[in-house]
Design a protein around this motif. Sequence first.
Motif, mmCIF file in Angstrom:
data_model
loop_
_atom_site.group_PDB
_atom_site.id
_atom_site.type_symbol
_atom_site.label_atom_id
_atom_site.label_comp_id
_atom_site.label_asym_id
_atom_site.label_seq_id
_atom_site.Cartn_x
_atom_site.Cartn_y
_atom_site.Cartn_z
ATOM 1 N N UNK A 1 1.180 -1.735 -0.151
ATOM 2 C CA UNK A 1 0.175 -0.139 -0.161
ATOM 3 C C UNK A 1 0.999 1.483 0.567
ATOM 4 N N UNK A 2 0.510 2.911 -0.594
ATOM 5 C CA UNK A 2 1.160 3.750 -0.477
ATOM 6 C C UNK A 2 1.449 4.422 0.626
ATOM 7 N N UNK A 3 2.204 4.441 1.505
ATOM 8 C CA UNK A 3 2.022 5.354 2.634
ATOM 9 C C UNK A 3 2.629 7.087 2.210
ATOM 10 N N UNK A 4 2.300 8.242 2.764
ATOM 11 C CA UNK A 4 2.513 9.538 2.189
ATOM 12 C C UNK A 4 3.907 9.393 2.154
ATOM 13 N N UNK A 5 4.423 10.499 1.150
ATOM 14 C CA UNK A 5 6.027 10.717 0.791
ATOM 15 C C UNK A 5 6.896 9.536 1.121
ATOM 16 N N UNK A 6 5.768 8.700 0.189
ATOM 17 C CA UNK A 6 6.770 6.770 0.639
ATOM 18 C C UNK A 6 7.550 7.068 -1.490
ATOM 19 N N UNK A 7 8.407 5.578 -1.652
ATOM 20 C CA UNK A 7 8.677 5.604 -3.040
ATOM 21 C C UNK A 7 7.407 5.260 -3.368
ATOM 22 N N UNK A 8 7.498 5.172 -5.691
ATOM 23 C CA UNK A 8 6.869 4.148 -5.774
ATOM 24 C C UNK A 8 7.455 4.187 -7.545
ATOM 25 N N UNK A 9 7.538 2.837 -7.274
ATOM 26 C CA UNK A 9 7.661 2.455 -9.080
ATOM 27 C C UNK A 9 6.666 2.138 -10.051
ATOM 28 N N UNK A 10 5.967 3.123 -9.539
ATOM 29 C CA UNK A 10 5.175 2.710 -10.060
ATOM 30 C C UNK A 10 5.258 4.525 -11.622
ATOM 31 N N UNK A 11 4.307 4.913 -10.373
ATOM 32 C CA UNK A 11 4.420 7.065 -11.062
ATOM 33 C C UNK A 11 6.339 6.844 -11.399
ATOM 34 N N UNK A 12 5.727 8.121 -12.899
ATOM 35 C CA UNK A 12 7.566 8.565 -13.847
ATOM 36 C C UNK A 12 8.853 9.081 -13.109
ATOM 37 N N UNK A 13 7.839 10.146 -12.712
ATOM 38 C CA UNK A 13 8.687 10.856 -10.804
ATOM 39 C C UNK A 13 8.731 10.545 -9.665
ATOM 40 N N UNK A 14 8.360 8.821 -9.132
ATOM 41 C CA UNK A 14 8.686 8.027 -8.366
ATOM 42 C C UNK A 14 7.613 8.384 -7.366
ATOM 43 N N UNK B 1 15.981 13.293 -2.478
ATOM 44 C CA UNK B 1 15.557 12.224 -2.596
ATOM 45 C C UNK B 1 15.906 11.509 -1.020
ATOM 46 N N UNK B 2 15.392 12.530 -0.054
ATOM 47 C CA UNK B 2 15.897 11.771 1.463
ATOM 48 C C UNK B 2 15.444 10.347 2.061
ATOM 49 N N UNK B 3 16.289 10.034 2.730
ATOM 50 C CA UNK B 3 16.849 8.587 3.532
ATOM 51 C C UNK B 3 15.727 8.692 4.339
ATOM 52 N N UNK B 4 14.174 7.810 3.900
ATOM 53 C CA UNK B 4 13.670 7.561 5.730
ATOM 54 C C UNK B 4 15.143 7.261 6.959
ATOM 55 N N UNK B 5 14.195 7.566 7.971
ATOM 56 C CA UNK B 5 15.027 6.518 9.263
ATOM 57 C C UNK B 5 14.670 6.166 9.872
ATOM 58 N N UNK B 6 13.647 6.487 10.754
ATOM 59 C CA UNK B 6 11.924 6.227 11.556
ATOM 60 C C UNK B 6 10.946 5.705 10.844
ATOM 61 N N UNK B 7 11.125 4.033 11.343
ATOM 62 C CA UNK B 7 9.893 3.421 10.575
ATOM 63 C C UNK B 7 9.063 2.539 11.304
ATOM 64 N N UNK B 8 7.556 3.215 11.415
ATOM 65 C CA UNK B 8 6.865 1.573 11.994
ATOM 66 C C UNK B 8 6.618 0.717 11.006
ATOM 67 N N UNK B 9 6.543 -0.812 11.693
ATOM 68 C CA UNK B 9 6.714 -1.750 10.105
ATOM 69 C C UNK B 9 4.240 -1.499 9.837
ATOM 70 N N UNK B 10 4.256 -1.600 8.612
ATOM 71 C CA UNK B 10 2.726 -1.606 8.299
ATOM 72 C C UNK B 10 1.590 -2.114 9.399
ATOM 73 N N UNK B 11 1.863 -3.386 9.995
ATOM 74 C CA UNK B 11 1.735 -3.842 11.128
ATOM 75 C C UNK B 11 0.768 -3.061 12.102
#
Lengths: 217, 218
Positions: free
Chosen positions: A47-60, B114-124
């Motif tokens: 699923x998509x989360x905010x400000x995350x990376x996507x391989x689907x859209x061209x701008x990523x 392209x900032x690298x994400x540092x903190x994250x909780x698992x999706x569950x």
Amino acid sequence: MRYALLVLAFLAVLAVSLLGFRGATFVKPPIDVFPEWAFPGMKRQPKYKPQAESKFFADGRTDRPLPPGVVASSYGPAGQPLRDDDHLYAGKTATGAWAPGFPAALAIDRTFIKRGQERYVIYCQPCHGALGDGQGITKAYGMGATPTYHDDRLRQMPAGEIYNTITHGKNTMLSYADKLAPDERWAVVAYVRALQRAQQGTPADVPAAQQKELGIK
Amino acid sequence: MPKLFPKSANRLPLQILTFVGVLGGLAALGVTYYMTPKYTRVGYAPVQPVPFSHQLHAGQLGLDCRYCHSNVEKSGHANVPTSQTCMNCHNQIKPQSPLLAVVRQSYESGEAVPWVKIHSVPDYAYFNHAAHVTRGVSCVSCHDRIDQMETVQHAKPFSMEFCLDCHRAPQEAVRPRELVTNLGWQHPAGASGQLRDGQKLVDDWKIKPPQSCSGCHR
């Protein structure tokens, strides 16, 4: 027996020297004890989360920009789906001139100005300074253009024009629309007005009870 | 008939037991020490595309966290700032700095830094910034002294135990809302003062952090 224990002790020392201690700084992504390939779909669900990376859209990106011309149907507050109150959302009167006062939809009271103060301290003070005199911390580092609010042009400036400066920026000052909602922008305008008023105090403004305390006659 | 086993073999079962015991003990120690988030995550500080310093911007310049992480009180996700946020200042401060080339390029082209994400909780597990920040839980409880970090570092384990420790005793952490982004703040009356006033806030605001599984694993 002795050899077996010695080998064990050696392995333990080896492990500690290879793995180090807790709390050391490192740059590689953390080791996953229960890796995704062994337990798929648990930690990283598709699923998509905010400000995350996507391989689907061209701008990523997973965050999608609005296509041009889109008007969200529930943009404004409840019961007012479109932002059609020009005074509230654009700072303009019906004729298109800058609105001189505050929109009727907002109650200008103490909590409103307090809210404006809080927002001003976060978003404006670094440049415009605590007093609104343009002497914020960034002046010493090269933001030379920051003006003071305490000249006649800005005192006479209609509230709607200040609102517009926050919304769209002005010359070298960029927009703050993504950080402040319309009602918050008006609250900041109210606080800017309070700062301007504060610089024009006269002895008559001091309450009678405090006049003596401060040595004002 | 010659002896099949030498005499020392009598001690073998005991020796094997001792050996297995020591081995098991060491393995257990190793797993608890090396396979928990306190080891695997704490200290993670990836190399970022721009050498951005919180120590300079948040500490020395005194910028409020919300100047950049402006959604932290409003949404579950604390946003990493847009490149326009940087250009607010850097269109005039060090506008030619090579360190900021990536930001300038992003601002002009509209592509993400392209900032690298540092903190994250698992999706569950479910986490929400606004629910914590608007209830007086300071950034420092979970991210430590970011305002003193040259590069951001994962400072707390973010294991389930870490979350629950606070959910069981929120009075040790909650503070008045306006002090949430003031990372250096400590209760002037020390730990006992924090407990007293924290308890008062917990009662006044009816704070009840979830401790049942479905509160976080929803």
